[in-house]
Design an enzyme around this catalytic site. Structure first.
Site, PDB file in Angstrom:
ATOM      1  N   LEU A   1      11.195  10.214   4.166  1.00  0.00           N
ATOM      2  CA  LEU A   1      10.674  10.069   2.807  1.00  0.00           C
ATOM      3  C   LEU A   1       9.650   8.952   2.702  1.00  0.00           C
ATOM      4  O   LEU A   1       8.797   8.974   1.823  1.00  0.00           O
ATOM      5  CB  LEU A   1      11.828   9.790   1.836  1.00  0.00           C
ATOM      6  CG  LEU A   1      12.894  10.884   1.719  1.00  0.00           C
ATOM      7  CD1 LEU A   1      14.011  10.444   0.792  1.00  0.00           C
ATOM      8  CD2 LEU A   1      12.277  12.185   1.236  1.00  0.00           C
ATOM      9  N   GLY A   2       9.731   7.967   3.560  1.00  0.00           N
ATOM     10  CA  GLY A   2       8.795   6.855   3.513  1.00  0.00           C
ATOM     11  C   GLY A   2       9.180   5.803   4.520  1.00  0.00           C
ATOM     12  O   GLY A   2      10.282   5.816   5.089  1.00  0.00           O
TER      13      GLY A   2
ATOM     14  N   LYS B   1      18.439   4.623   4.017  1.00  0.00           N
ATOM     15  CA  LYS B   1      17.481   3.595   4.429  1.00  0.00           C
ATOM     16  C   LYS B   1      17.984   2.947   5.713  1.00  0.00           C
ATOM     17  O   LYS B   1      18.984   2.234   5.722  1.00  0.00           O
ATOM     18  CB  LYS B   1      17.296   2.540   3.343  1.00  0.00           C
ATOM     19  CG  LYS B   1      16.281   1.459   3.700  1.00  0.00           C
ATOM     20  CD  LYS B   1      16.090   0.485   2.555  1.00  0.00           C
ATOM     21  CE  LYS B   1      15.053  -0.577   2.888  1.00  0.00           C
ATOM     22  NZ  LYS B   1      14.844  -1.526   1.756  1.00  0.00           N
TER      23      LYS B   1
ATOM     24  N   SER C   1      12.939   2.546   7.398  1.00  0.00           N
ATOM     25  CA  SER C   1      12.476   3.880   7.030  1.00  0.00           C
ATOM     26  C   SER C   1      13.562   4.569   6.207  1.00  0.00           C
ATOM     27  O   SER C   1      14.756   4.336   6.407  1.00  0.00           O
ATOM     28  CB  SER C   1      12.181   4.716   8.281  1.00  0.00           C
ATOM     29  OG  SER C   1      11.209   4.078   9.081  1.00  0.00           O
ATOM     30  N   VAL C   2      13.132   5.443   5.283  1.00  0.00           N
ATOM     31  CA  VAL C   2      14.057   6.134   4.393  1.00  0.00           C
ATOM     32  C   VAL C   2      14.009   7.626   4.696  1.00  0.00           C
ATOM     33  O   VAL C   2      12.926   8.217   4.755  1.00  0.00           O
ATOM     34  CB  VAL C   2      13.722   5.880   2.914  1.00  0.00           C
ATOM     35  CG1 VAL C   2      14.731   6.573   2.009  1.00  0.00           C
ATOM     36  CG2 VAL C   2      13.693   4.376   2.617  1.00  0.00           C
TER      37      VAL C   2
ATOM     38  N   ASP D   1       9.615  -7.359  -6.457  1.00  0.00           N
ATOM     39  CA  ASP D   1       8.702  -6.398  -5.820  1.00  0.00           C
ATOM     40  C   ASP D   1       8.572  -5.135  -6.662  1.00  0.00           C
ATOM     41  O   ASP D   1       8.677  -4.022  -6.164  1.00  0.00           O
ATOM     42  CB  ASP D   1       9.203  -6.047  -4.416  1.00  0.00           C
ATOM     43  CG  ASP D   1       8.097  -5.423  -3.554  1.00  0.00           C
ATOM     44  OD1 ASP D   1       6.906  -5.565  -3.907  1.00  0.00           O
ATOM     45  OD2 ASP D   1       8.423  -4.795  -2.533  1.00  0.00           O
TER      46      ASP D   1
ATOM     47  N   GLY E   1       8.483   1.429   5.610  1.00  0.00           N
ATOM     48  CA  GLY E   1       7.942   0.119   5.293  1.00  0.00           C
ATOM     49  C   GLY E   1       8.215  -0.854   6.411  1.00  0.00           C
ATOM     50  O   GLY E   1       8.679  -0.468   7.498  1.00  0.00           O
ATOM     51  N   SER E   2       7.939  -2.126   6.150  1.00  0.00           N
ATOM     52  CA  SER E   2       8.113  -3.135   7.194  1.00  0.00           C
ATOM     53  C   SER E   2       9.574  -3.301   7.602  1.00  0.00           C
ATOM     54  O   SER E   2       9.886  -3.558   8.757  1.00  0.00           O
ATOM     55  CB  SER E   2       7.560  -4.474   6.707  1.00  0.00           C
ATOM     56  OG  SER E   2       6.183  -4.383   6.446  1.00  0.00           O
TER      57      SER E   2
END
Length: 880
Positions: free
Chosen positions: A566-567, A592, A573-574, A701, A569-570
């Protein structure tokens, strides 16, 4: 201009002529009609160079500069040639009385206004052949009268070729179907170019486009406002050399008939390039599998659409293809190996901003002549292939925003001609290669947000902190002072970094710390007293999920397949997963998986656990369970399991086509009321975090990608990896110093954070204000138009109470605005429009007040949510 005092009779005739309608072309009048029409033409033109000074009564009009007559007997005007005279003004409609005119040449001036439709009334015309009007500033509708001039052979004869060329004007309206009546223009054997690009033509492409089957080089309709589907008849253009439909509003799928355009000839001096340009439209569906039948294709530009499905391997048949650009679509699957075997692919290969997965094939090394390779912002995994070092002519290599891992291969030292190298936002590790300092051509080197470690060079490109970007690599050290990296220890300066024994010790300690954190978490979870709200007392949906293991999650996500990603980041991952609740029940979840190679990932894991175990709100993403253990290779494994949000993130709805949507079909645009509901959901959740959750929580955030939408389009705040509990003394006024560094994301992070202030609830309010402005003005805070001190806050503040301008800026006018504008005489519709405009002004003002630079000047989140709810009530009462 004619001196009236010296020619009273002529002046009288001109006056009478100006008060009457244009004489029909069949009327008698002869020479007198011609001279009066010429003088009327002069009267509407501005002549700074005196090119028309001879147009007076002292000379016979056949001797006037630029005027040509047919013979000494009839003396009728057949040609007017006034090119390159810096003329401005407009063309008089009386030109329609020059019934013997065959050539009108006005190019390379600055004449404006509309082309008089009276030209089409010259029904007696036999020998009309040339209308040259390029490089002016004509506006208005393109005259349909040209279609009635059946003898027309050329419009704008550039380079003595027969072209239909009315490019670079401001024509509006539709391309007339009647253009197909000009049969000599269609079948003229030397016809090579039809160019009506860079105007404002609207409407749909006429089906009569098939009449240009003899067109041999260029059909350019780019830069207009054409809509609707590309007609299937485009396949009849079998001799076409270049098709340019770019920068329009075309929709639907690419017709499969385009594969019939297979007889493309090599380019000649006409400037033809065997090119399909259909970029920057609204095209959907799959790329036709037979597109490779156009084996003579040189360039294909399809970026900036909404194309989906896999990339056709048939592109591999186009052995002459030198440029292939498919970026900014929704393409999926793997990169076809067939394309990587094209020997001529030398200009650009662009697949950026899609949903491609799998590894970068080793065959990429076959593109030895390639100048630009852009595979950024996909879901490509695995390592960077060492064969990439064979592409020695690369000037741009962009692999950012993928899931690549491992070290940078040493073979890349051969790419010494690189000007741009972007490897940012991946999972790359190891030391930064020393050979990069030898790349003297580098203008930009971006290695940020990876897991590089060890000492950074101070030579070559690394001497300039504006050329080399390395932020987000928390294990780097040394380098120039401008990078702000810590000094290297003696051990980290050694090649190879830490020893194997030290790594094992660190791994064991990390496992123990993870186990302690998990046990502590479970201990406090079960000892925690129940509150009056039963849901608030239980941070998880059911105890059965507490036993979730690495094996369970591996099965639920199909071994963490890229298809379920799904996405990323640093910090991790999800993935989308389907997990069993009991023997008969399964549920979708979002998993996640923490990237424990990142130094702050473990802290992020603990922060989310600590925050979400203590708070509960309908507009916060629900944490279902956690998993802390080891994987099948003996490595630490930590994951958080959330309730799955079927409608993805707000980011994907505000900016469709730029991020992965993970669902079939195009999403509908959010209406104004939907946006307002989501904004209120987020504001309500922030109010709870700041004021009603016991110990105040700052999210730190807040941005569109962290706002998730459920099946009912209700907004939920997610990703608490940077969240922080606050003591009561630090609620709204940030401290003057901080040891944690900048919190949040550039553009959304409060300005005081960048100056070292600690976090506060007012920092979240700033992020919320920016989010609100982005939602209703359609511009990211990092938009490239914001420079030289201008930002989204200042831009919105400058709009003030100008509701009409705000309505024009909103990216999604919504069905409300359309209905309001259609019936301006309908009282109720006017009232709705008034309410809508007032609502937009109020929303933008709230966003501006929340995003003030000074924290003490920002509106409280409670007031913001209350005022937005009042705006929504007004819209609902108005029936919107």
């Amino acid at each position: 201009m004619v001196d009236i005092s010296s020619a009273p009779l002529l002046a009288l005739l001109l006056f009478l002529l100006s008060q009457t309608q244009i004489l029909p072309a069949t009327s008698a009048g002869g020479n007198e009609t011609d001279i009066l029409s010429l003088l009327q033409l002069k009267s509407t033109l501005i002549d700074p160079l005196g090119a028309l000074s001879s147009w007076n009564q002292t000379l016979h009009f056949c001797q006037w500069q630029g005027v040509t007559c047919n013979n000494e007997t009839e003396q009728r005007v057949t040609q007017i040639d006034l090119k390159l005279n810096q003329l401005s003004g407009s063309i008089s409609p009386h030109i329609g009385n020059l019934s013997f005119l065959t050539h009108l040449i006005l190019n390379n001036n600055t004449i404006s206004g509309e082309i008089p439709p009276e030209i089409g009334r010259l029904t007696r015309l036999q020998n009309l052949q040339l209308l040259s009007i390029h490089f002016n500033n004509f506006t208005g509708n393109f005259p349909s009268c040209f279609g009635n001039v059946s003898s027309l052979q050329a419009i704008s004869a550039a380079r003595n070729q027969v072209h239909l060329n009315v490019a670079y004007n401001n024509f509006t309206g539709r391309i007339p179907e009647s253009i197909s009546n000009a049969t000599n223009l269609q079948v003229f054997t030397m016809l090579q170019v039809v160019n009506v690009g860079m105007n404002n033509f609207s409407g749909v492409l006429p089906h009569s486009i098939s009449n240009y089957s003899e067109l041999s080089f260029v059909l350019d309709l780019s830069g207009n406002r054409l809509s609707g589907r590309i007609p299937e008849e485009v396949g009849n253009l079998v001799n076409l050399g270049q098709l340019d439909l770019s920068n329009n509003m075309l929709s639907g799928s690419i017709p499969s008939s385009i594969g019939r355009c297979i007889h493309i000839q090599p380019a000649t001096a006409a400037g033809g390039n065997e090119t399909d340009r259909i970029q920057n439209n609204n095209l959907t569906g799959k790329i036709p599998s037979n597109i490779g039948n156009g084996t003579k294709l040189l360039h294909v530009w399809l970026e900036g659409n909404h194309l989906e499905g896999e990339i056709p391997p048939s592109f591999g048949k186009c052995q002459d293809l030198s440029a292939l650009s498919l970026g900014e679509n929704e393409l999926s699957g793997e990169i076809p190996v067939e394309i990587l075997n094209l020997p001529a692919l030398g200009l650009v290969f662009n697949l950026s901003w899609n949903r491609l997965s799998g590894r970068i094939p080793d065959e990429v090394g076959n593109l030895v002549n390639l100048g630009e390779l852009d595979l950024s912002n996909n879901m490509l995994s695995g390592s960077i292939p060492s064969n990439l070092g064979k592409c020695v002519r690369l000037e741009t290599l962009n692999l950012m925003g993928n899931l690549l891992q491992g070290p940078v291969p040493s073979s890349l030292r051969e790419l010494k001609g690189l000007e741009i190298l972007d490897l940012s936002r991946n999972n790359l590790s190891g030391e930064v290669p020393d050979f990069l300092q030898e790349f003297t051509s580098l203008v930009t080197l971006n290695l940020s947000y990876n897991h590089f470690q060890g000492p950074l060079s101070t030579q070559g490109v690394f001497r300039n902190a504006t050329k080399a970007l390395v932020m987000g690599n928390n294990e780097l050290c040394g380098g120039m002072p401008e990078f702000g990296l810590p000094k290297c220890s003696v051990e980290s300066s050694r090649k190879g970094g830490l020893s194997t024994i030290v790594k094992i010790i660190i791994s064991v300690v990390s496992c123990l710390l993870g186990l302690i954190a998990l046990l502590s978490f479970l201990y406090f979870r079960f000892l925690r007293k129940k509150t009056k709200d039963p849901e608030a007392a239980s941070p998880f949906t059911g105890n059965t999920l507490l036993g979730t293991t690495y094996h369970n999650l591996l099965q639920a996500t199909d071994e963490f397949s890229s298809a379920n990603l799904l996405g990323a980041g640093s910090y991790g991952s999800v993935y989308k997963g389907l997990i069993a609740i009991d023997d008969n029940t399964k549920m979708f979840v979002a998993v996640k998986v923490l990237n424990l190679q990142h130094a702050r990932a473990f802290k992020s894991f603990v922060a989310e656990c600590e925050v979400l175990k203590n708070i509960r709100h309908r507009n916060l993403v629900k944490l279902l369970t956690v998993c802390s253990g080891i994987d099948f290779q003996g490595n630490d494994f930590k994951a958080l399991v959330y309730e799955f949000m079927v409608n993805g993130s707000l980011e994907e709805w505000l900016h469709p086509g730029l991020l992965d949507e993970h669902e079939t079909g195009r999403r509908e645009e959010l209406s104004v009321l939907q946006r307002l509901n989501i904004a209120i959901d987020v504001g309500t959740a922030l109010d709870y975090l700041h004021n009603d959750s016991g110990v105040p929580v700052v999210h730190c955030d807040l941005k569109p990608s962290n706002i998730l939408l459920d099946v009912n389009m209700m907004g939920h705040i997610g990703d608490f990896g940077l969240a922080k509990f606050l003591p009561q003394v630090a609620l709204s006024s940030p401290a003057t110093s901080s040891s944690i560094g900048v919190r949040g994301t550039v553009g959304y992070s409060a300005p005081e954070y960048g100056m070292g202030s600690d976090v506060s609830t007012s920092g979240d309010v700033y992020s919320y204000g920016i989010l609100l402005l982005e939602m209703f003005l359609g511009r990211r805070p990092t938009d490239e138009t914001f420079r030289d001190g201008l930002n989204l806050h200042n831009f919105a503040a400058a709009l003030g109470d100008n509701a009409a301008e705000i309505i024009g800026l909103i990216v999604v006018p919504g069905r409300e605005e359309d209905n309001s504008s259609r019936s301006s005489h309908d009282h109720s519709k006017k009232e709705k429009q008034k309410v809508l405009m007032e609502a937009m002004v109020s929303i933008i003002q709230i966003g501006v007040e929340c995003s003030n630079e000074m924290p003490r000047e920002r509106m409280s989140i409670s007031d913001a949510a209350t005022k937005l709810a009042a705006v929504r009530d007004k819209l609902v009462k108005a029936g919107m």
